[in-house]
Design a protein around this motif. Sequence first.
Motif, PDB file in Angstrom:
ATOM      1  N   ARG A   8       0.808  -1.217   0.000  1.00  0.00           N
ATOM      2  CA  ARG A   8       0.000   0.000   0.000  1.00  0.00           C
ATOM      3  C   ARG A   8       0.840   1.265   0.000  1.00  0.00           C
ATOM      4  NH1 ARG A   8      -5.044  -1.252   3.999  1.00  0.00           N
ATOM      5  NH2 ARG A   8      -5.950  -2.887   2.728  1.00  0.00           N
ATOM      6  N   GLN A  11       2.047   1.874  -3.524  1.00  0.00           N
ATOM      7  CA  GLN A  11       0.950   2.296  -4.388  1.00  0.00           C
ATOM      8  C   GLN A  11       0.560   3.749  -4.120  1.00  0.00           C
ATOM      9  OE1 GLN A  11      -0.345   0.569  -6.904  1.00  0.00           O
ATOM     10  NE2 GLN A  11       0.990  -1.152  -6.487  1.00  0.00           N
ATOM     11  N   LYS A  12       0.454   4.109  -2.837  1.00  0.00           N
ATOM     12  CA  LYS A  12       0.093   5.486  -2.488  1.00  0.00           C
ATOM     13  C   LYS A  12       1.159   6.464  -2.956  1.00  0.00           C
ATOM     14  CE  LYS A  12      -2.425   4.200   1.685  1.00  0.00           C
ATOM     15  NZ  LYS A  12      -2.444   4.300   3.150  1.00  0.00           N
ATOM     16  N   ALA A  55      -5.512   6.371 -10.952  1.00  0.00           N
ATOM     17  CA  ALA A  55      -6.746   5.851 -10.341  1.00  0.00           C
ATOM     18  C   ALA A  55      -6.558   4.411  -9.880  1.00  0.00           C
ATOM     19  CB  ALA A  55      -7.903   5.949 -11.334  1.00  0.00           C
ATOM     20  N   ILE A  56      -5.894   3.603 -10.684  1.00  0.00           N
ATOM     21  CA  ILE A  56      -5.624   2.213 -10.302  1.00  0.00           C
ATOM     22  C   ILE A  56      -4.719   2.173  -9.079  1.00  0.00           C
ATOM     23  CG2 ILE A  56      -4.475   0.079 -11.039  1.00  0.00           C
ATOM     24  CD1 ILE A  56      -5.435   0.793 -13.916  1.00  0.00           C
ATOM     25  N   GLN A  57      -3.701   3.022  -9.064  1.00  0.00           N
ATOM     26  CA  GLN A  57      -2.785   3.052  -7.929  1.00  0.00           C
ATOM     27  C   GLN A  57      -3.501   3.518  -6.658  1.00  0.00           C
ATOM     28  OE1 GLN A  57       0.128   5.554  -9.813  1.00  0.00           O
ATOM     29  NE2 GLN A  57       1.547   3.858 -10.023  1.00  0.00           N
ATOM     30  N   PHE A  58      -4.375   4.504  -6.769  1.00  0.00           N
ATOM     31  CA  PHE A  58      -5.136   4.934  -5.602  1.00  0.00           C
ATOM     32  C   PHE A  58      -6.047   3.811  -5.107  1.00  0.00           C
ATOM     33  CE2 PHE A  58      -4.331   9.488  -6.632  1.00  0.00           C
ATOM     34  CZ  PHE A  58      -3.810   9.839  -5.406  1.00  0.00           C
ATOM     35  N   TYR A  59      -6.629   3.055  -6.032  1.00  0.00           N
ATOM     36  CA  TYR A  59      -7.477   1.937  -5.633  1.00  0.00           C
ATOM     37  C   TYR A  59      -6.685   0.923  -4.810  1.00  0.00           C
ATOM     38  CZ  TYR A  59     -10.002  -2.432  -5.805  1.00  0.00           C
ATOM     39  OH  TYR A  59     -10.588  -3.614  -5.448  1.00  0.00           O
ATOM     40  N   PHE A  60      -5.549   0.503  -5.330  1.00  0.00           N
ATOM     41  CA  PHE A  60      -4.749  -0.499  -4.613  1.00  0.00           C
ATOM     42  C   PHE A  60      -4.092   0.072  -3.363  1.00  0.00           C
ATOM     43  CE2 PHE A  60      -4.828  -2.765  -8.740  1.00  0.00           C
ATOM     44  CZ  PHE A  60      -5.317  -3.964  -8.282  1.00  0.00           C
ATOM     45  N   TYR A  62      -5.419   2.544  -1.316  1.00  0.00           N
ATOM     46  CA  TYR A  62      -6.362   2.934  -0.267  1.00  0.00           C
ATOM     47  C   TYR A  62      -7.513   1.948  -0.072  1.00  0.00           C
ATOM     48  CZ  TYR A  62      -4.060   7.429   0.094  1.00  0.00           C
ATOM     49  OH  TYR A  62      -3.130   8.413   0.310  1.00  0.00           O
ATOM     50  N   ARG A  63      -7.454   0.806  -0.738  1.00  0.00           N
ATOM     51  CA  ARG A  63      -8.542  -0.166  -0.576  1.00  0.00           C
ATOM     52  C   ARG A  63      -8.493  -0.781   0.821  1.00  0.00           C
ATOM     53  NH1 ARG A  63      -6.382  -5.374  -3.977  1.00  0.00           N
ATOM     54  NH2 ARG A  63      -4.405  -5.485  -2.887  1.00  0.00           N
ATOM     55  N   SER A  65      -9.669  -4.330   2.818  1.00  0.00           N
ATOM     56  CA  SER A  65     -10.081  -5.698   2.558  1.00  0.00           C
ATOM     57  C   SER A  65      -9.761  -6.534   3.787  1.00  0.00           C
ATOM     58  CB  SER A  65      -9.347  -6.248   1.339  1.00  0.00           C
ATOM     59  OG  SER A  65      -9.701  -7.579   1.121  1.00  0.00           O
TER      60      SER A  65
END
Length: 74
Positions: A8, A11-12, A55-60, A62-63, A65
């Motif tokens: 994370r 990715q962030k 957008a993909i990087q923000f998804y992974f 800040y997701r 799970s």
Amino acid sequence: MWFQLNNRILQKTFAWINICAIVIGFWVYYGVSHDASAINGWFIAMNWVNIAIAAIQFYFGYRTSNDSTTHPAK
């Protein structure tokens, strides 16, 4: 980045770097006078692709799970 989808922090970090690149890219593109050349289309396409990647990087980054790959067992 593509091989570290569960990292994370990575990715962030890259998502925010991409946001800076997007802002600078559009600022440069619309801030300078440019003629109608073929490179203009590629430059604007690169900026829009960078938006999708961010957008993909923000998804992974800040997701949230509950699976074991993002939250290891204690």
